[in-house]
Each structure stands twice: as C-alpha cells, then as structure tokens.
Design an enzyme around this catalytic site. Structure first.
Site, PDB file in Angstrom:
ATOM      1  N   GLU A  47       0.882  -1.204   0.110  1.00  0.00           N
ATOM      2  CA  GLU A  47       0.129   0.025  -0.049  1.00  0.00           C
ATOM      3  C   GLU A  47       0.710   1.339  -0.059  1.00  0.00           C
ATOM      4  O   GLU A  47       1.873   1.212   0.900  1.00  0.00           O
ATOM      5  CB  GLU A  47      -0.979  -0.049   1.230  1.00  0.00           C
ATOM      6  CG  GLU A  47      -1.712   1.129   1.548  1.00  0.00           C
ATOM      7  CD  GLU A  47      -2.294   1.233   2.732  1.00  0.00           C
ATOM      8  OE1 GLU A  47      -3.376   1.887   2.943  1.00  0.00           O
ATOM      9  OE2 GLU A  47      -1.942   0.449   3.784  1.00  0.00           O
ATOM     10  N   CYS A  68      -4.521  -3.105   4.049  1.00  0.00           N
ATOM     11  CA  CYS A  68      -4.238  -2.562   5.480  1.00  0.00           C
ATOM     12  C   CYS A  68      -5.373  -3.118   6.412  1.00  0.00           C
ATOM     13  O   CYS A  68      -5.378  -4.367   6.584  1.00  0.00           O
ATOM     14  CB  CYS A  68      -4.026  -1.181   5.452  1.00  0.00           C
ATOM     15  SG  CYS A  68      -3.263  -0.361   6.876  1.00  0.00           S
ATOM     16  N   LYS A 120      -9.906   0.187  -2.151  1.00  0.00           N
ATOM     17  CA  LYS A 120     -10.128  -0.093  -0.786  1.00  0.00           C
ATOM     18  C   LYS A 120     -11.723  -0.015  -0.310  1.00  0.00           C
ATOM     19  O   LYS A 120     -12.132   1.120  -0.644  1.00  0.00           O
ATOM     20  CB  LYS A 120      -9.171   0.494   0.216  1.00  0.00           C
ATOM     21  CG  LYS A 120      -9.210   0.186   1.641  1.00  0.00           C
ATOM     22  CD  LYS A 120      -8.320   1.141   2.569  1.00  0.00           C
ATOM     23  CE  LYS A 120      -8.162   0.635   3.702  1.00  0.00           C
ATOM     24  NZ  LYS A 120      -7.302   1.265   4.685  1.00  0.00           N
TER      25      LYS A 120
END
Length: 533
Positions: free
Chosen positions: A282, A395, A345
């Site tokens: 990321e 994440c 995301k």
C-alpha cells in the site's frame, strides 16, 4: 391448649444461597489484571495462554455486581487493554484520536462487564453454563465492535491473540468467531473453577479446558492441492518513519523500483527464482501513476525488468481534488496498468482516511479539513493475473471477516494484504501479521503481507510464517506459493456461526430477565406472607 409460636419463614429465594460479589477493592485489581492479561496475550507479546485467564478475571470481577458497577469494572479492564494496545494510533494523529478510539473500544468491555453481571442469575447454580455463556457473550461483543460505530474497529479480538496456540485451528471450522468462542469458553472454565468451592463439576471443567486449549492441535487442516507459483514481496522502505512519509512520495516509489530492479538482477544471475507475480505494498506509489507520466514510466521499467506483473499500491486522484482512492493496480510488463484488475479499498478508516460528520466535526476543530476524503470501493479484491487469482485486501481490512472471505468466494487462490506501516510502529505491524495468520487458516489459502517498512512475510495454511522481514528496512522476499485447495467449513458457513452466537446471547439475556423478575416476585411474596403472620 398449648400453642407454639414459630418465627416467620424467610423468603425462599435462590440467590440467598449464592455467594455475594467480590468486594470492589478486590474486583478492581482483578479487572486491571484481566485487562493486562488480555493485552499481553496479543502481539507483540504473544503470551496467548493469558487470554483465557484475562476473560476469567474480568468475569469473576463482574459476577453478581450491580449493573452500573459491572460496567465500571469491565470498563477498567478495557482501558488497561486498549490504551496501550492502540498507542500506535497516536504517532500520526496525536493523543486525542487515540484517546477517543481507545475509550470507545473500552466501552465495549464495559458493556461486557454489565452483561456478565446481568447473567449472574443463570450462573449462580449453573456453573456448567459459565463456559458457554462467556463464549457467546464475547463473540457477541466482538460482533458489535466489528461493526459500530462508523463500520467498527475489530482490533484486539481474542482470536487475534492465538497465532501460536492450538486454538487457531478452530478458525478453519468457524472462522475468527469460533476461535474467540473457544478462548472465552476456556476462560469460563477457569471462572467456574475459582468462583466457588471445588465440586463434582470441577473435573468436567478441567476436561473442557483441555479440550478447548490443547486438543485443537489434533484438528486436521486442509492443505492447498494446486500447483505452485513464485511470488515476490518488495518492501522498499521509506526515508523516514512518521506521517511525513507522504512528503517523501517520490523517494518511496524510487525505493520500490530500485528494489525490484535489484531482484531482476538476481534473477538474471540465477541467484533468485523468476517470480510469476510481484507484490508492492500500500502507498508504494503515492503519486498517481495513472495521471503522472514519470511515475508510470518508473513502474513500467520495473515491470519490464522483472518480466512479471506487479500489483502496485497506489493513491489515485479523482476529478474532485478533495477525493482520493486507495487502490491496488495490476501493472503488466509491456501493456501497463490493467484497469479491469484494480481493487479499491472498500473500508476506509474513519477519522484517518475520511471524516465522518465533517460539518459537525469542523465546529470542534478546523484540523478536520486536513483529512482527505477517501472514496470506498464497491467490489471485492479479486485480482486475476496470467499466473494466478489473488485475493487482495488493503491494510486494516484484514481485520474484517467479510472483506477477506469475499475474495475467497470470488475465486482467490492465495491471499495478499498490502499495507503501509510507516506511520505506526513494529507492534502494529505484528498485530496485523497475526490477523493474516488467522485468515490463512480460516480459508485454507496461503497468504502474504507486503508492507512499505515491515513486517512483511509469507504465511502457510497452518498459520506458520516464512521469510519474515524486519521492521524499518528494505527487503525482498521470494517464495513458491501453493494455489487453491478446498474451501474450508469456515468459508462455506460465512457469518452464520457469529449470528447464531448473537442470537443465543440475546436469548440468554432474556432468560436472565425472567429469572430476575421471578426472583423479585419471590422476595415480594415472602415479605407479604411475613407481614400476614
């Protein structure tokens, strides 16, 4: 005629024979010890066997308390757990968001203490229910905490403390909720053993404790049966840790390009295997490569040199300057970005990646406008490459059951977590790696975590970690990963075990309400009869 006067009979109330709650001066230290045990069970300490002890200490401290006191004692345990556990959130955002988040999480443990106190009538004469009720209660608490407010924050779940424990294998059969149930139920066995004098039921609780903590080591785990493909993780590192890594965008991109070119040299020299896929973390390109030609050329050069597609973690700009997207883009050698194989995301972090209730928050502080508005994606991270199908999450999303599962049901052959830990510390990175370990077992898929600064590594389907990198260093890891495998029972069941636990918890709380009402009615009846005499 001789008459004998008899004293009035005492009310026949079952609670009379039950011991009272612990004195508050003893219950509060027990809650502190319980919170500390729960903390030390989690990474980076990894004393997994303390989790059941922590549950037991909090349960004993709150049993038979008044509801308000039960909440307070549980809240104390939550403060001891969550303030140090989430300390890394203060590194980037300061002390206030850290305090607010930790307090919100501690409130859930306060509610757990309140619920444990409420359930006391079920446990007074039914010690065999301690394991079951505590297991259900903790699953229900985590189910709520995983969803609210603003989409929830599942950090610190009991299941995430079991990376080295036999109980981790339960994940393949019922996911993280079943692991949490087993840990909390083991705590219930301990609570039942210590609350009252030893009895004939003690042996049963000892057997149940062993079955929950030791016996799972014998549970079989499905292993991937497909072919192997070589995957490389590139951890390029950043010039400086901290929030200002965003000011180092070009240097971060250059680090990942340089490390990939170095890997290409190793492959050409025959010292390293040719990868079928390269994973960058990321924010490895915080410069939008779809709009910035220099960034695009850098990535294209790296992909051409390594001769394999690269999954690039990129921040994408939109037509609205205030809006951004956090994405994983598949970049193929020669042809460039494959926009059809892009994952955005789905669960941006509130107050960090977007600002809920911005207009209201602006009345409190003008700092809210420093938080950009990250738009959420609308589909699972199923990335199809020429060699394999990847399940990508970004994440903190690895903490959410459904987001990971959706990639597997969508066809993912391996799992990948792209993350950026540059604004946090090694403790947060290891907490995240523990979640990757659980997901690999839960879905029977080999997995990996790719971080900008560490910790990165590969994870097998038994939760074993391979090629683990250090923190705050550049590193490249290459490993042959086995694909596919049958879907686990946990994958097939999905959210059903958790929802069943929530429903049973609600039923237990309702049962306790009936017992409490009957108890009050019995007391009143006894008092009325005494007055008649």
């Amino acid at each position: 005629m001789e008459m004998t006067l008899r004293p009035p009979a005492a009310p026949q109330v079952s609670a009379a024979a039950a011991p009272g709650p612990l004195r508050l001066r003893l219950a509060v230290p027990l809650a502190v010890l319980g919170g500390l045990a729960l903390l030390l069970a989690l990474p980076p300490y990894d004393l997994w066997w303390l989790s059941p002890a922590g549950v037991a200490l909090v349960a004993v401290a709150t049993h038979r308390r008044r509801l308000r006191a039960g909440f307070g004692v549980g809240f104390v345990a939550g403060v001891v757990l969550f303030f140090p556990l989430l300390n890394w959130t203060s590194f980037a955002a300061g002390w206030l968001p850290w305090a607010l988040l930790a307090t919100a999480e501690a409130t859930y443990l306060g509610l757990t203490g309140l619920a444990t106190a409420w359930l006391s009538p079920l446990l007074d004469r039914r010690r065999f229910l301690w394991p079951v009720l505590l297991g259900l209660l903790w699953v229900a608490q985590e189910a709520a905490r995983d969803r609210a407010p603003f989409g929830g924050f599942p950090w610190g779940r009991l299941a995430f403390s079991q990376g080295d424990a036999p109980a981790l294998r339960f994940a393949a059969y019922g996911g993280a909720p079943l692991v949490t149930f087993a840990v909390a139920a083991a705590g219930g066995c301990l609570a039942a053993l210590v609350w009252q004098r030893p009895s004939r039921g003690a042996l049963g609780h000892l057997v149940a404790l062993a079955a929950l903590t030791v016996a799972p080591a014998a549970l079989p785990l499905p292993a991937p049966a497909g072919p192997t493909k070589v995957v490389a993780i590139v951890q390029g590192n950043v010039p400086r840790l901290g929030l200002d890594f965003n000011a180092q965008r070009r240097a971060v991109l250059d680090n990942h390009v340089k490390a990939t070119l170095g890997l290409a040299g190793e492959v050409e020299a025959g010292r390293q295997k040719q990868p079928d896929l390269v994973i960058w973390p990321e924010n490895s390109s915080d410069i939008d490569p779809l709009q910035n030609q220099d960034a695009a050329q850098e990535i294209a050069a790296a992909a051409a040199a390594i001769g394999a597609p690269i999954l690039v973690g990129a921040v994408l700009r939109t037509d609205n300057p205030a809006d951004i997207k956090n994405a994983g883009i598949l970049w193929n050698p020669g042809t460039g970005p494959d926009l059809a194989q892009t994952y955005v995301k789905q669960h941006p972090v509130p107050f960090a990646e977007y600002m809920p209730l911005r207009s209201i928050a602006r009345l409190v502080s003008d700092k809210v406008d420093l938080v950009r508005n990250m738009l959420a994606g609308d589909h699972p991270g199923v990335i199809r490459t020429s060699a394999l199908t990847l399940g990508d999450v970004i994440c903190f999303e690895v903490a959410y059951d459904g987001i990971v599962r959706d990639t597997v049901t969508g066809g993912a052959q391996i799992l990948a977590v792209q993350t950026n830990n540059a604004t946090f510390n090694a403790a947060e990175a290891r907490q995240q790696l523990a979640m990757v370990r659980l997901r690999a077992v839960e879905h029977g898929r080999e997995a990996l975590m790719a971080s900008t600064v560490g910790v990165s590594g590969f994870v097998g389907t038994a939760g074993d970690v391979h090629e683990e990198s250090g923190f705050n260093e550049a590193s490249v890891m290459v490993r042959a990963m086995r694909l596919d495998g049958s879907r686990t029972l946990a994958t097939r069941l999905g959210v059903r075990p958790e929802m069943a636990a929530v429903a049973l918890t609600a039923a237990a709380l309702a049962w306790a309400f009936v017992l409490r009402r009957n108890r009050r009615a019995g007391v009143h009846l006894g008092e009325a009869k005494a007055e008649e005499r």
